[in-house]
Design a protein around this motif. Structure first.
Motif, PDB file in Angstrom:
ATOM      1  N   ARG A  49       0.915  -1.316  -0.085  1.00  0.00           N
ATOM      2  CA  ARG A  49       0.108   0.076  -0.024  1.00  0.00           C
ATOM      3  C   ARG A  49       0.984   1.174  -0.137  1.00  0.00           C
ATOM      4  O   ARG A  49       0.583   2.226  -1.010  1.00  0.00           O
ATOM      5  CB  ARG A  49      -0.889   0.083   1.276  1.00  0.00           C
ATOM      6  N   TYR A  52       2.659   1.625  -3.393  1.00  0.00           N
ATOM      7  CA  TYR A  52       1.869   1.935  -4.338  1.00  0.00           C
ATOM      8  C   TYR A  52       1.364   3.581  -4.322  1.00  0.00           C
ATOM      9  O   TYR A  52       1.207   4.198  -5.067  1.00  0.00           O
ATOM     10  CB  TYR A  52       0.296   1.284  -4.184  1.00  0.00           C
ATOM     11  N   GLU A  53       1.032   3.947  -3.086  1.00  0.00           N
ATOM     12  CA  GLU A  53       0.547   5.482  -2.851  1.00  0.00           C
ATOM     13  C   GLU A  53       1.501   6.267  -3.368  1.00  0.00           C
ATOM     14  O   GLU A  53       1.409   7.312  -4.111  1.00  0.00           O
ATOM     15  CB  GLU A  53       0.013   5.594  -1.433  1.00  0.00           C
ATOM     16  N   SER A  57       1.321   8.385  -6.954  1.00  0.00           N
ATOM     17  CA  SER A  57       1.277  10.072  -7.138  1.00  0.00           C
ATOM     18  C   SER A  57       2.589  10.349  -7.695  1.00  0.00           C
ATOM     19  O   SER A  57       2.764  11.631  -8.314  1.00  0.00           O
ATOM     20  CB  SER A  57       1.429  10.601  -5.706  1.00  0.00           C
ATOM     21  N   VAL A  79      -1.774  -4.917  -5.820  1.00  0.00           N
ATOM     22  CA  VAL A  79      -1.753  -4.069  -4.518  1.00  0.00           C
ATOM     23  C   VAL A  79      -2.028  -4.660  -3.411  1.00  0.00           C
ATOM     24  O   VAL A  79      -3.342  -5.308  -3.366  1.00  0.00           O
ATOM     25  CB  VAL A  79      -2.139  -2.591  -4.811  1.00  0.00           C
ATOM     26  N   SER A  81      -3.397  -4.606   0.031  1.00  0.00           N
ATOM     27  CA  SER A  81      -3.600  -3.584   1.287  1.00  0.00           C
ATOM     28  C   SER A  81      -4.769  -4.115   2.023  1.00  0.00           C
ATOM     29  O   SER A  81      -5.706  -4.639   1.268  1.00  0.00           O
ATOM     30  CB  SER A  81      -3.703  -2.334   0.535  1.00  0.00           C
ATOM     31  N   THR A  83      -6.177  -1.679   3.821  1.00  0.00           N
ATOM     32  CA  THR A  83      -6.963  -0.337   3.954  1.00  0.00           C
ATOM     33  C   THR A  83      -7.623   0.434   2.768  1.00  0.00           C
ATOM     34  O   THR A  83      -8.246   1.134   2.780  1.00  0.00           O
ATOM     35  CB  THR A  83      -5.884   0.720   4.779  1.00  0.00           C
ATOM     36  N   LEU A  84      -6.641   0.060   1.646  1.00  0.00           N
ATOM     37  CA  LEU A  84      -7.213   0.730   0.448  1.00  0.00           C
ATOM     38  C   LEU A  84      -8.803   0.019  -0.216  1.00  0.00           C
ATOM     39  O   LEU A  84      -8.833  -1.328   0.146  1.00  0.00           O
ATOM     40  CB  LEU A  84      -6.258   0.483  -0.890  1.00  0.00           C
ATOM     41  N   SER A  85      -9.283   0.831  -0.852  1.00  0.00           N
ATOM     42  CA  SER A  85     -10.581   0.165  -1.548  1.00  0.00           C
ATOM     43  C   SER A  85     -10.474   0.377  -3.108  1.00  0.00           C
ATOM     44  O   SER A  85      -9.960   1.263  -3.502  1.00  0.00           O
ATOM     45  CB  SER A  85     -11.825   0.576  -0.997  1.00  0.00           C
ATOM     46  N   GLY A  86     -10.995  -0.614  -3.805  1.00  0.00           N
ATOM     47  CA  GLY A  86     -10.847  -0.503  -5.247  1.00  0.00           C
ATOM     48  C   GLY A  86     -12.115   0.228  -5.775  1.00  0.00           C
ATOM     49  O   GLY A  86     -13.157   0.338  -5.065  1.00  0.00           O
ATOM     50  N   LEU A  88      -8.471   1.038  -8.163  1.00  0.00           N
ATOM     51  CA  LEU A  88      -7.488   1.787  -8.063  1.00  0.00           C
ATOM     52  C   LEU A  88      -7.281   2.817  -9.247  1.00  0.00           C
ATOM     53  O   LEU A  88      -7.596   2.408 -10.420  1.00  0.00           O
ATOM     54  CB  LEU A  88      -6.233   1.050  -7.644  1.00  0.00           C
ATOM     55  N   LEU A  95      -6.350  -4.080  -6.744  1.00  0.00           N
ATOM     56  CA  LEU A  95      -6.308  -4.599  -5.319  1.00  0.00           C
ATOM     57  C   LEU A  95      -6.312  -6.020  -5.483  1.00  0.00           C
ATOM     58  O   LEU A  95      -7.338  -6.559  -5.768  1.00  0.00           O
ATOM     59  CB  LEU A  95      -7.434  -3.746  -4.521  1.00  0.00           C
TER      60      LEU A  95
END
Length: 183
Positions: A49, A52-53, A57, A79, A81, A83-86, A88, A95
């Protein structure tokens, strides 16, 4: 069966976080050639995660390192994670749904080229300790990084490795490739 690999820039005191803060002028043409040859075999990327973040960016609009930008923006990225939600936003990024080790085990069984774990120290550590990492390359720069996260943690289990290859570049980098030692 496909291989899972990772390559990490590393200081001699074991710092692997933010290599841009300690690489200085030690990146040389030999490392560039090595990384280019490595990218040629990779057709799938695994990311954590945080990586990826950070990368999502930067790389879609990167104005330098065009060869890597072209590669990383176009390759399929999976990815890991909690905590992330798709879906993406970064192109070709998906994800991972479910357990990482099951996903990677299934991915390794599919047809394709090399799977590279990039942008995630905890991801690399987890895959290595689970026995899913086929090769891990440490690119050790001739510098003491000082502060920063290390790849391995004090409570990680003792894990024996086998040195598969090593070389020294003209600027004093050591490129050492390891595999988990079979029990």
């Amino acid at each position: 069966m496909r291989n899972v690999t990772a390559g990490l820039f590393y200081s001699i005191d074991g710092v692997a976080e933010a290599p841009n803060e300690f690489q200085y002028d030690s990146f040389d043409a030999e490392l560039g050639a090595l990384l280019g040859a490595t990218m040629a075999d990779v057709d799938t990327v695994l990311m954590g995660r945080v990586g990826y973040e950070q990368w999502a960016s930067y790389w879609p609009n990167a104005t330098q390192d065009g060869d890597f930008a072209g590669f990383i923006n176009n390759v399929p990225k999976f990815v890991a994670s909690d905590t992330l939600s798709g879906p993406l936003a970064w192109s070709n990024a998906t994800l991972i749904d479910g357990d990482l080790t099951s996903f990677v085990t299934d991915l390794k069984a599919q047809q394709g080229g090399t799977i590279a774990a990039m942008g995630g120290m905890s991801l690399v550590r987890q895959l290595l300790l689970a026995g899913l990492m086929d090769e891990m390359t440490l690119i050790i720069h001739p510098v003491i990084g000082g502060r920063g996260r290390h790849l391995f943690l004090p409570d990680d289990p003792r894990t024996r490795l086998v040195l598969k290859s090593s070389q020294q570049t003209s600027k004093g980098n050591i490129v050492a490739t390891y595999a988990k030692r079979p029990d």
